[in-house]
Write a protein that holds these residues in place. Sequence first.
Motif, mmCIF file in Angstrom:
data_model
loop_
_atom_site.group_PDB
_atom_site.id
_atom_site.type_symbol
_atom_site.label_atom_id
_atom_site.label_comp_id
_atom_site.label_asym_id
_atom_site.label_seq_id
_atom_site.Cartn_x
_atom_site.Cartn_y
_atom_site.Cartn_z
ATOM 1 N N UNK A 191 19.944 -0.888 -0.718
ATOM 2 C CA UNK A 191 18.852 -0.505 -1.604
ATOM 3 C C UNK A 191 17.463 -0.649 -1.017
ATOM 4 N N UNK A 192 17.345 -0.894 0.282
ATOM 5 C CA UNK A 192 16.027 -1.017 0.889
ATOM 6 C C UNK A 192 15.358 0.356 0.973
ATOM 7 N N UNK A 193 14.041 0.385 0.733
ATOM 8 C CA UNK A 193 13.296 1.642 0.853
ATOM 9 C C UNK A 193 12.387 1.651 2.073
ATOM 10 N N UNK A 194 12.478 0.621 2.912
ATOM 11 C CA UNK A 194 11.749 0.560 4.180
ATOM 12 C C UNK A 194 12.355 -0.568 4.991
ATOM 13 N N UNK A 195 12.084 -0.553 6.294
ATOM 14 C CA UNK A 195 12.512 -1.653 7.154
ATOM 15 C C UNK A 195 11.294 -2.170 7.908
ATOM 16 N N UNK A 196 11.107 -3.481 7.879
ATOM 17 C CA UNK A 196 10.012 -4.120 8.599
ATOM 18 C C UNK A 196 10.505 -4.528 9.986
ATOM 19 N N UNK A 197 9.905 -3.966 11.018
ATOM 20 C CA UNK A 197 10.245 -4.311 12.396
ATOM 21 C C UNK A 197 9.357 -5.487 12.779
ATOM 22 N N UNK B 140 6.137 -11.212 1.032
ATOM 23 C CA UNK B 140 6.407 -9.961 0.325
ATOM 24 C C UNK B 140 6.462 -10.178 -1.188
ATOM 25 N N UNK B 141 7.078 -11.280 -1.592
ATOM 26 C CA UNK B 141 7.205 -11.548 -3.026
ATOM 27 C C UNK B 141 5.851 -11.702 -3.700
ATOM 28 N N UNK B 142 4.854 -12.190 -2.962
ATOM 29 C CA UNK B 142 3.519 -12.329 -3.534
ATOM 30 C C UNK B 142 2.932 -10.982 -3.930
ATOM 31 N N UNK B 143 3.510 -9.915 -3.385
ATOM 32 C CA UNK B 143 3.065 -8.577 -3.752
ATOM 33 C C UNK B 143 4.144 -7.837 -4.544
ATOM 34 N N UNK B 144 5.087 -8.595 -5.075
ATOM 35 C CA UNK B 144 6.098 -8.004 -5.935
ATOM 36 C C UNK B 144 7.154 -7.200 -5.205
ATOM 37 N N UNK B 145 7.363 -7.493 -3.921
ATOM 38 C CA UNK B 145 8.303 -6.733 -3.100
ATOM 39 C C UNK B 145 9.485 -7.624 -2.724
ATOM 40 N N UNK B 146 10.687 -7.101 -2.859
ATOM 41 C CA UNK B 146 11.868 -7.844 -2.465
ATOM 42 C C UNK B 146 12.094 -7.764 -0.962
ATOM 43 N N UNK B 147 12.723 -8.789 -0.406
ATOM 44 C CA UNK B 147 13.054 -8.835 1.019
ATOM 45 C C UNK B 147 14.558 -8.973 1.174
ATOM 46 N N UNK B 148 15.123 -8.229 2.126
ATOM 47 C CA UNK B 148 16.559 -8.269 2.391
ATOM 48 C C UNK B 148 16.758 -8.480 3.891
ATOM 49 N N UNK C 113 0.830 -1.212 0.000
ATOM 50 C CA UNK C 113 0.000 0.000 0.000
ATOM 51 C C UNK C 113 0.865 1.263 0.000
ATOM 52 N N UNK C 114 2.033 1.170 0.655
ATOM 53 C CA UNK C 114 2.947 2.314 0.717
ATOM 54 C C UNK C 114 3.859 2.406 -0.502
ATOM 55 N N UNK C 115 3.739 1.461 -1.417
ATOM 56 C CA UNK C 115 4.546 1.494 -2.628
ATOM 57 C C UNK C 115 5.987 1.052 -2.427
ATOM 58 N N UNK C 116 6.249 0.260 -1.391
ATOM 59 C CA UNK C 116 7.616 -0.200 -1.150
ATOM 60 C C UNK C 116 8.005 -1.265 -2.170
ATOM 61 N N UNK C 117 9.286 -1.289 -2.502
ATOM 62 C CA UNK C 117 9.781 -2.245 -3.493
ATOM 63 C C UNK C 117 10.837 -3.193 -2.938
ATOM 64 N N UNK C 118 11.533 -2.773 -1.877
ATOM 65 C CA UNK C 118 12.625 -3.587 -1.334
ATOM 66 C C UNK C 118 12.684 -3.316 0.176
ATOM 67 N N UNK C 119 12.308 -4.313 0.955
ATOM 68 C CA UNK C 119 12.111 -4.122 2.392
ATOM 69 C C UNK C 119 13.149 -4.911 3.184
ATOM 70 N N UNK C 120 13.821 -4.236 4.113
ATOM 71 C CA UNK C 120 14.699 -4.916 5.048
ATOM 72 C C UNK C 120 13.877 -5.581 6.140
ATOM 73 N N UNK C 121 14.316 -6.748 6.562
ATOM 74 C CA UNK C 121 13.563 -7.550 7.537
ATOM 75 C C UNK C 121 14.392 -7.717 8.800
#
Length: 262
Positions: free
Chosen positions: A197-203, A147-155, A123-131
Amino acid sequence: MNAQIKGWFGMKKLGILAHSAEGAALCFRAFCQEGFHELGPHEHPDVTVDCIAMGRSMNAWDEADYPAIRDTLALSAARLARAGADFFVCPDNTAHIALEVPGEELPIPGLHLPDVVSEAAARAGRERVGVLGTKYLMGDQIYPRTLAARGIGAVVPGAEDRALVDGIIFGELVNGVFSDSSRAAYVRVIDRLAAKGCDAVALVCTEIPLLITPDDSPLPVLDSTRLLARAAFEVCSGRRDAPSWRGGPMTVPMDDAAHDRA
């Protein structure tokens, strides 16, 4: 009957299936605060918390005995059902590894926390999320898959950073210890995720938001605890569809945006 009371009477009752105390307490508080904000002072949907001490499952976590952990969590779910809960949330991301183990359906449906977080990321338009989470979670595919099911990479962080993050979780956060030195260490880890290259971090240990706030983080945060509390309130108030997941593997259909990015 008071008109205000009649307004909340039809709301669903939430069951919080606790695994770690600090994360569950934060989820409970955040859920009630949603009610205060939306319904008025001192008002929130009915909620029951059930907690079997996490210590009883720690050996099973170390041995990767996920069916045994699932059995313990299922016992909590059954007690929540007997208490009248319509659905549950488990404010423990790592516990979802065990909840996804195939087995007998849980007695009430629940919101799937990684799905809630991944939905918010999309929803926030994230593309590459740190976990960031426990060593068990960062070593598992549950977040990369969801995340991949929504086209988002995980790092996930590198090995040394994973050990540092996990050590602080179990040495401090789950015991209610939140130090400036650990906050600074987490900020450095998040900085390194930004450099990847992450554009957000998932806590995605539910205690981490007690240590790292959006103002502390070099990256925009996905606060799994408060996202779950908000989603639970939306279910109770009829703004979100009631969940249907009753444990076992969670299949998240790839959305249209994910197809476009794939």
